[in-house]
Design a protein around this motif. Structure first.
Motif, PDB file in Angstrom:
ATOM      1  N   GLN A   1     -11.168  -8.951  14.882  1.00 54.51           N
ATOM      2  CA  GLN A   1     -11.950  -8.462  13.750  1.00 54.51           C
ATOM      3  C   GLN A   1     -11.402  -9.104  12.490  1.00 54.51           C
ATOM      4  O   GLN A   1     -10.219  -8.938  12.169  1.00 54.51           O
TER       5      GLN A   1
ATOM      6  N   SER B   1     -15.191 -12.432  19.879  1.00 58.35           N
ATOM      7  CA  SER B   1     -14.911 -11.897  21.212  1.00 58.35           C
ATOM      8  C   SER B   1     -14.450 -13.031  22.113  1.00 58.35           C
ATOM      9  O   SER B   1     -14.871 -14.179  21.955  1.00 58.35           O
TER      10      SER B   1
ATOM     11  N   TYR C   1     -10.706  -9.103  21.250  1.00 57.34           N
ATOM     12  CA  TYR C   1     -11.461  -9.173  20.011  1.00 57.34           C
ATOM     13  C   TYR C   1     -10.566  -9.605  18.852  1.00 57.34           C
ATOM     14  O   TYR C   1      -9.361  -9.358  18.851  1.00 57.34           O
TER      15      TYR C   1
ATOM     16  N   THR D   1     -11.956  -8.277  27.835  1.00 54.78           N
ATOM     17  CA  THR D   1     -12.376  -8.892  26.575  1.00 54.78           C
ATOM     18  C   THR D   1     -11.334  -8.644  25.499  1.00 54.78           C
ATOM     19  O   THR D   1     -10.769  -7.541  25.404  1.00 54.78           O
TER      20      THR D   1
ATOM     21  N   ARG E   1     -16.641 -10.465  13.777  1.00 53.25           N
ATOM     22  CA  ARG E   1     -15.841 -10.085  14.924  1.00 53.25           C
ATOM     23  C   ARG E   1     -16.016 -11.117  16.025  1.00 53.25           C
ATOM     24  O   ARG E   1     -17.128 -11.338  16.511  1.00 53.25           O
TER      25      ARG E   1
END
Length: 119
Positions: A82, A21, A80, A78, A19
């Motif tokens: 994944q 960020s 992300y 933030t 993941r």
């Protein structure tokens, strides 16, 4: 000052997950489109995924559809990415970008984070 800082890259075996960020500062996520891009050695930077300032469903490159999921947390500023079922072809430096347009013609870039998929 606009700043984007990626993290979460590393070495992972094929089939594994990571993941990434991207923490942004100097602006809020609801004002800019955010994208993930990647650049493999000897290749041009390519689009991976993006999400508009209004949220909604992200857009994905065909090569990552069904394996990668992009999301954002406006409260944490933030974004992300994944990544699952990783393949050696996913090896690249991954960058996040912010732009006032979904075309990402003149974005602000982060410094990138290396993802290596290898056994």
């Amino acid at each position: 000052q606009y700043q984007l800082v990626e993290s979460g890259g590393g070495l992972v075996q094929p089939g594994g997950s990571l993941r990434l960020s991207c923490v942004v500062s100097g602006f809020t996520l609801d004002a800019y489109a955010i994208g993930w891009f990647r650049q493999a050695p000897g290749k041009e930077r390519e689009f991976v995924a993006s999400i508009s300032w209004t949220g909604g469903s992200p857009n994905y490159a065909d090569s990552v559809k069904g394996r990668f999921t992009m999301s954002r947390d406006n409260f944490k500023n933030t974004v992300y990415l994944q990544m699952s079922s990783l393949k050696p072809d996913d090896t690249a430096v991954y960058y996040c970008a912010a732009d006032s347009s979904m075309s990402f013609q003149a974005p602000y870039w982060g410094q990138g984070t290396q993802v290596t998929v290898s056994s």
